[in-house]
Scaffold this motif. Sequence first.
Motif, mmCIF file in Angstrom:
data_model
loop_
_atom_site.group_PDB
_atom_site.id
_atom_site.type_symbol
_atom_site.label_atom_id
_atom_site.label_comp_id
_atom_site.label_asym_id
_atom_site.label_seq_id
_atom_site.Cartn_x
_atom_site.Cartn_y
_atom_site.Cartn_z
ATOM 1 N N LYS A 622 121.570 -34.370 -9.086
ATOM 2 C CA LYS A 622 122.790 -33.785 -9.657
ATOM 3 C C LYS A 622 122.476 -33.316 -11.065
ATOM 4 O O LYS A 622 121.805 -34.019 -11.833
ATOM 5 N N ASP A 623 122.964 -32.116 -11.418
ATOM 6 C CA ASP A 623 122.738 -31.586 -12.757
ATOM 7 C C ASP A 623 123.260 -32.562 -13.808
ATOM 8 O O ASP A 623 124.374 -33.080 -13.691
ATOM 9 N N ASN A 693 112.033 -34.775 -10.951
ATOM 10 C CA ASN A 693 112.775 -33.825 -11.782
ATOM 11 C C ASN A 693 111.793 -32.755 -12.275
ATOM 12 O O ASN A 693 111.346 -32.774 -13.427
#
Length: 780
Positions: A622-623, A693
Amino acid sequence: MINRILRILLITLTFSGIAYGQYSEKELQQLIQEGNTEKLVRANSELLLNGMFRQAATIAENLVSTSPENANFQYRLGYAYLYYHPDINSPIDPLTKACANVTQKYDASSSKEQQAPIDAVYYLGKAHHRLGNIKKAVDHYQKFLELAGKKNILSSYAELGLIQCEVAEELMNNPSDDKLSNIGDSINTSGPEYAPIVSLDGTSLFFTSRRLWKDEENEGMIDPATNNYLEDIFVSFQDENGKWKSPEILDFCKPNQNEATVSVSIDERKVYVYNDESGNGDIYYSQYNNGTFNAIQPIDKEAVNTKNWEPHLYVTPDGSEVYFVSDRPGGFGGRDIYVMKKTGNDSWSEPQNLGPEINTPYDEDAPFVSIDNESLYFASNGSKSMGGFDIFCAKRNEEGNWGTPANMGYPINSPADDAFYTTTTDGFKGYITSFRAGGKGDLDIYEIQHFPPRNSNTAILKGQIFVVNDQPLPEDIAITVACTNCDKNSSITVFPRIRDGVYFTKLEKCKEYELTYTYNNGKTTFHTAKLATNCIPEYEEIYKPVYLRLDDMKIIPYYQLKIETIDIASNASVGTVTVQILDEDGSVLEDLQTDESGMYTSKILQSRDEGGNANLKFKITKDGYLSKTIDLSFELTDESILNAQLLMEKASVGEDLGQILKLDPIYFDLNSSFIRKDAKEKLQKIIDAMNNNPNMVIECGSHTDCRESYEYNEWLSDRRAKRTVNYISKRISNPGRISGKGYGETQLVNDCGCEGDVVSDCSEAEHQLNRRTEFRIIKN
């Protein structure tokens, strides 16, 4: 339906002595076109006396249009609007004009009468009262009493109105924290919707409506008194987002007959109906059987229905008591609430009036008892009301009787009519009928959110039977819930809802229970289970789902994986999150997104056999949060609900990735830049985070303690940063995402400085805290 007896009583005061009458729509229009003033006044009086307010208003509108200065005609129009018009504001203007010219010698039978009766002053006060214009209502009630004196039968109602205005002013000046909102267009229309009954879990809503059917079969079936369709019973179910779906009409409703909701059994297999075929109004019921609701028939409790008026009935969730409403002789005035208590399998006590603590000289209606059997809700229009009907709540005392009822306050109640309260098991949501300013039109259904919830120290069992392959649930399945360590034998048999297999019952706190599942009308047991309630004095809901295979009537594991994403810092739910579920060998089982509340239910394990463990990996993205993979193991027991709580950490630019991952810094030995063995485990977590990430950019900031010179420490810290960067870059994708910088002794984490002539007295452990590398996020 609400207040009809009172309305007819008041009509007779002004128009007594005039014959009854009503007209077809064709006759009414012909009368308006051809009739003279005398005929129109006579017809208007007949219609008002007979409660035909809409037709009376139609004639009065015509009279007013031809003679707007006539106070008599304005009175007749305002009077009809007061008891018919869907706009609560409608009576104010005509009654205000009527009150400008009133007389003690009003002649209702004369078409030449130009003045209004002094009764108009009372009715204008009533119109302002229900709008919440309390000062204006008081002024008109007082003026009416001055003009009318004690002999006018309306005087007692004006005196009651003044008392109710005091109650209204007090409650409106001290509102509760409860939130009330119109349930909206999915349920309410411009016509009347009323008598809502919400299921105990809040997923279904039964109610009465006067609307055109989807297939228009009831087209033309109009009540001439209101110009509305006849009463029918509808049900709406919530969708997966908690929104009410389009209502469906119940099977037994007939287009040419009034059917109004009274109450619904908790298993939704019996609907109690108000039916006025007898002329007085009695309680009927419809039983769900073989996939449909059967035709209604009179209730099988003979003591309930009489030649008098019985408009409401409610059976408590445990089936031990029946509460009903009647205006039979021997009460305290108006409609009273009575109770019958179960004395055997099919035997009941004689009806008992609830007495003056509950019943008043006025009307009580619509009783409802909470699932814990400790709260009685009902409507009353007596001296403790804000005006019209208000909803009250009485608590059961130690002797088992109902204590002094309390007005539920504003904004739940208003100065207009509020009735038909029902609530969910937790007491958080309730539903009422109200006619108040700002509605969709006429009576509307409103939702209440109680702050705090009204049910506390209550334990509820919410069971559910799922049928494998979505086959229909057999109607003869029952569940007996027996307490195994209660002071006395305690058991109850309940039935699941056919639509979803859900069932409810109240449990005692701090007790143990055995559940016995049967079919074949109780003759055959196919499953047993145990549960226990906690001992904490707060609301507790135990959810107990089982999965039934019909082929052999066997309960089998049918695992549901309930995923919840949680912000680890705030412990709040994270919104929509992308999740990939992997098997322990790394193969992808499911790609999903959680809903707005961070929840998702997966069925990937539903076919797994009972026993052993299921080892899964959850890759979450999730951002603004750290993407990562979480390993979880689930024991496959007879409990079908498996909970996966995925903890997520925000990853903002400028933060230390090590702190986000709850890692201690990477430490170095004195005068050394070599990566220590104990640091490699921590570095692996940094490496995993960067690989999960791929857009994250990190700066490795390395430090020394204060010993040695500035120049030496800058050189040493730079070597530590380079070694750390080299170690990580070999193990991550796109190695250019990591850089290093040495800060020497310029950013000590404690007071262990030793510059110049200063000699530090710090211990070696304290110096060690300064010999570190940190991982600051540059980009995410």
